[in-house]
Design an enzyme around this catalytic site. Structure first.
Site, mmCIF file in Angstrom:
data_model
loop_
_atom_site.group_PDB
_atom_site.id
_atom_site.type_symbol
_atom_site.label_atom_id
_atom_site.label_comp_id
_atom_site.label_asym_id
_atom_site.label_seq_id
_atom_site.Cartn_x
_atom_site.Cartn_y
_atom_site.Cartn_z
ATOM 1 C CE LYS A 174 -2.399 3.343 2.326
ATOM 2 N NZ LYS A 174 -1.862 4.372 1.442
ATOM 3 C CD GLU A 249 13.054 1.538 9.621
ATOM 4 O OE1 GLU A 249 13.520 2.555 10.179
ATOM 5 O OE2 GLU A 249 13.602 0.432 9.677
ATOM 6 C CB CYS A 283 13.090 9.270 7.841
ATOM 7 S SG CYS A 283 14.161 8.152 6.943
ATOM 8 C CD GLU A 384 10.042 13.731 10.654
ATOM 9 O OE1 GLU A 384 8.865 13.363 10.828
ATOM 10 O OE2 GLU A 384 10.913 12.997 10.169
HETATM 11 P P1 NAD Z 1 2.195 9.064 6.914
HETATM 12 O O1 NAD Z 1 2.387 8.387 8.226
HETATM 13 O O2 NAD Z 1 1.165 10.098 6.794
HETATM 14 O O3 NAD Z 1 1.812 7.973 5.808
HETATM 15 C C1 NAD Z 1 2.617 6.858 5.564
HETATM 16 C C2 NAD Z 1 1.753 5.746 5.003
HETATM 17 O O4 NAD Z 1 0.893 5.281 6.021
HETATM 18 C C3 NAD Z 1 0.843 6.195 3.856
HETATM 19 O O5 NAD Z 1 0.788 5.160 2.902
HETATM 20 C C4 NAD Z 1 -0.502 6.378 4.546
HETATM 21 O O6 NAD Z 1 -1.598 6.242 3.693
HETATM 22 C C5 NAD Z 1 -0.441 5.264 5.571
HETATM 23 N N1 NAD Z 1 -1.282 5.441 6.750
HETATM 24 C C6 NAD Z 1 -1.630 6.595 7.352
HETATM 25 N N2 NAD Z 1 -2.394 6.332 8.427
HETATM 26 C C7 NAD Z 1 -2.533 4.989 8.516
HETATM 27 C C8 NAD Z 1 -3.187 4.092 9.410
HETATM 28 N N3 NAD Z 1 -3.900 4.526 10.435
HETATM 29 N N4 NAD Z 1 -3.068 2.768 9.207
HETATM 30 C C9 NAD Z 1 -2.349 2.292 8.196
HETATM 31 N N5 NAD Z 1 -1.726 3.091 7.285
HETATM 32 C C10 NAD Z 1 -1.804 4.417 7.451
HETATM 33 O O7 NAD Z 1 3.630 9.577 6.485
HETATM 34 P P2 NAD Z 1 3.986 10.505 5.248
HETATM 35 O O8 NAD Z 1 3.510 11.879 5.565
HETATM 36 O O9 NAD Z 1 3.546 9.857 3.976
HETATM 37 O O10 NAD Z 1 5.582 10.466 5.279
HETATM 38 C C11 NAD Z 1 6.339 11.310 6.044
HETATM 39 C C12 NAD Z 1 6.782 10.639 7.314
HETATM 40 O O11 NAD Z 1 7.455 9.417 7.035
HETATM 41 C C13 NAD Z 1 7.762 11.472 8.093
HETATM 42 O O12 NAD Z 1 7.401 11.558 9.452
HETATM 43 C C14 NAD Z 1 9.069 10.725 7.948
HETATM 44 O O13 NAD Z 1 9.983 10.928 8.966
HETATM 45 C C15 NAD Z 1 8.646 9.322 7.805
HETATM 46 N N6 NAD Z 1 9.675 8.542 7.101
HETATM 47 C C16 NAD Z 1 10.451 7.685 7.812
HETATM 48 C C17 NAD Z 1 11.452 6.962 7.176
HETATM 49 C C18 NAD Z 1 12.328 5.999 7.938
HETATM 50 O O14 NAD Z 1 12.931 5.153 7.327
HETATM 51 N N7 NAD Z 1 12.415 6.087 9.237
HETATM 52 C C19 NAD Z 1 11.652 7.120 5.818
HETATM 53 C C20 NAD Z 1 10.852 8.020 5.130
HETATM 54 C C21 NAD Z 1 9.849 8.712 5.783
#
Ligand code: NAD
Length: 492
Positions: A174, A249, A283, A384
């Site tokens: 997803k 992550e 991230c 962040e």
């Molecule tokens: P997000 O958490 O909004 O979304 C990530 C994914 O989760 C999307 O596909 C979203 O549709 C899904 N999602 C959201 N709520 C959900 C739920 N309740 N249940 C299941 N799935 C759900 O994150 P984003 O805004 O797309 O990305 C940015 C964030 O990702 C930042 O905080 C960043 O630090 C983090 N990030 C971490 C890493 C790492 O390796 N640690 C790498 C890249 C990004």
């Protein structure tokens, strides 16, 4: 304009809702593709297909043959890298040149884990029981759900899918609702590589409609999630309710620490790479710069010299160094943090403005921005932003740097710049982060575990460690005794 369908059992399947949502180009602001809007019924179809595939030809394949399939997929990703990078850059606004490098690198995850597939070994365990032979075997957990964010869709999917397939599992992917197109293009390569139907499935849509039912689905055994800590927390709570494993992550606010004995030219370049590559939308961004007091002013000057003429514009154009912010909500968030930093009393010494007009498409641009005079209790130091904003803090000595570096709820990564081996070793031991870079920043590899301490997550991706997240270990006891002892008395 392409209209995509869900990908289930190697077939393109219309969404149950009959609805499609827009894939937006963050540079132009225009809709450039249509994506199927998933719901729980679509999730059920995909998860069931993945569960059925766990019993089919995939499960009967030798680990060596499974590895060969992964290898073939890696080669296809490499030969299709330009196309994959173009769609991903169009979706997330990252520089095309950077995304191309990322996609080529994603292929290497499939090579590495393809090679590892037939090297997953249990052990014969010497034990204290007479005449009983004991060994362990590793088995796939089952269906793995991968949930990814918008910043590096293909690469972060490869981090999850390659080790999960290496371990013999099947996948429901997803992708982020903001960057889904590349996942469908990847799905085409799974078919071309010859993966059996149901091994890799893709459902697109929103977190609530697709992510939540996917985490809750009884056929899903492990959830591999990358995203923000809010979503991560919800995934963890939901997974716990079903006693599922999850890897998370999450975010970071990583300290990049420069000592006065460092090679300052290298350090300045490393600090810029740490925060401004990918427009800070990573991230692992080194978004807190900790400078030893004696070099503070000189070092800030160096940063201004490097960054003041950074070329901002269309990410597809060669020579452009800073692209747009990937989504409108994220753009608004980044801009709001500039206001927050100013209201907290930080000094904006670079940038701090948005760009619009000719050459800036829909105007979703934030200039590389540096704030000095930040102290570690400010929101701009603790939260962040996920954008091109650097907070600069001062420290006195090693222990002060450790204290400030660790005084945060995140623990994803840290950078240390020094010529002293002793100091480098001391800092790498004391910093509470999953990765510590000494005199470099951002190195990651398929060979090496990556993940967070504290609120930055659970579990590791990369290297042999990652495969363990997707395996069950089973102990097998084989009696070599010809006679069973007295059945009423258990011997210890
Ligand atoms: P997000 O958490 O909004 O979304 C990530 C994914 O989760 C999307 O596909 C979203 O549709 C899904 N999602 C959201 N709520 C959900 C739920 N309740 N249940 C299941 N799935 C759900 O994150 P984003 O805004 O797309 O990305 C940015 C964030 O990702 C930042 O905080 C960043 O630090 C983090 N990030 C971490 C890493 C790492 O390796 N640690 C790498 C890249 C990004």
């Amino acid at each position: 304009m392409n209209t995509y369908q869900h990908f289930i059992k190697n077939e393109w399947v219309e969404p149950d809702s009959g609805q499609y949502f827009d894939a937006l180009d963050p540079f132009s602001g225009e809709t450039w593709a249509k994506l199927p809007q998933g719901n729980a019924i679509d999730v059920d179809r995909a998860a069931t297909a993945a569960a059925v595939a766990m019993e089919g030809p995939w499960s009967k394949m030798s680990a060596t043959d499974r590895g060969m399939l992964l290898y073939r997929l890696g080669a296809l990703i490499e030969s299709n890298a330009q196309k994959l990078a173009e769609v991903e850059s169009r979706d997330n606004g990252k520089l095309l040149s950077e995304v191309l490098g990322q996609v080529r690198y994603a292929a290497k995850y499939f090579y590495y884990y393809g090679g590892l597939a037939d090297k997953i070994q249990g052990a014969v365990i010497p034990n204290d029981k007479p005449k009983v032979f004991n060994y362990t075997r590793y088995e796939p957990v089952g269906v793995v759900a991968t949930i990814t964010p918008w910043n590096s869709s293909l690469l972060l999917t490869a981090w999850k899918v390659a080790p999960a397939l290496c371990a013999g599992n099947t996948i429901v992917a997803k992708p982020s609702e903001h960057t889904s197109v590349s996942m469908f293009e990847l799905a085409k390569l799974f078919v071309e590589a010859g993966f059996p139907p149901g091994v890799f499935n893709v459902i697109t849509g929103f977190g609530k409609d697709v992510g939540e039912p996917l985490v809750a689905h009884p056929a899903v055994s492990v959830v591999a999630f990358t995203g923000g800590d809010e979503g991560g927390r919800r995934v963890a709570v939901q997974a716990a309710q079903h006693f599922k494993r999850c890897t998370l992550e999450l975010g970071g606010k990583s300290p990049n620490i420069v000592f006065d004995d460092a090679d300052l030219t290298n350090a300045a370049n490393g600090v810029v790479t740490g925060i401004f590559s990918a427009g800070g939308q990573t991230c692992m961004a080194g978004s807190r710069l900790l400078l030893q007091e004696s070099i503070h002013d000189e070092f800030v000057e160096r940063l201004l010299t490097i960054c003041k003429d950074a070329k901002i514009g269309n990410p597809a154009e060669p020579g452009v160094q800073v692209g747009p912010v990937a989504t409108k909500p994220q753009f608004d968030k980044v801009v709001s943090y500039i206001d927050i930093a100013k209201s907290e009393g930080a000094n904006c010494v670079l940038g701090g403005k948005t760009r619009s007009g000719n050459g800036y498409g829909a105007g979703q641009f934030v200039e590389p921005t540096i704030f000095t005079g930040v102290n570690n209790s400010m929101r701009i130091a603790q939260e962040e932003v996920f954008g091109p904003i650097l907070s600069v803090l001062k420290f006195k000595d090693e222990d002060d740097a450790v204290r400030i570096g660790n005084d945060i709820r995140f623990g994803l990564a840290a950078g240390v710049w020094t010529k002293s081996l002793h100091r480098a070793m001391y800092m790498s031991e004391k910093l509470r982060a999953g990765t510590v870079w000494i005199n470099n920043y951002r190195s990651t590899s398929f060979t090496t575990p990556f993940g967070g301490f504290k609120d930055s997550g659970l579990g590791r991706e990369g290297g042999v460690e990652a495969v363990k997240e997707f395996l069950e270990v089973k102990s097998v006891w084989v009696s070599t005794d010809l006679q069973m002892p007295d059945p009423f008395i258990r011997k210890y």
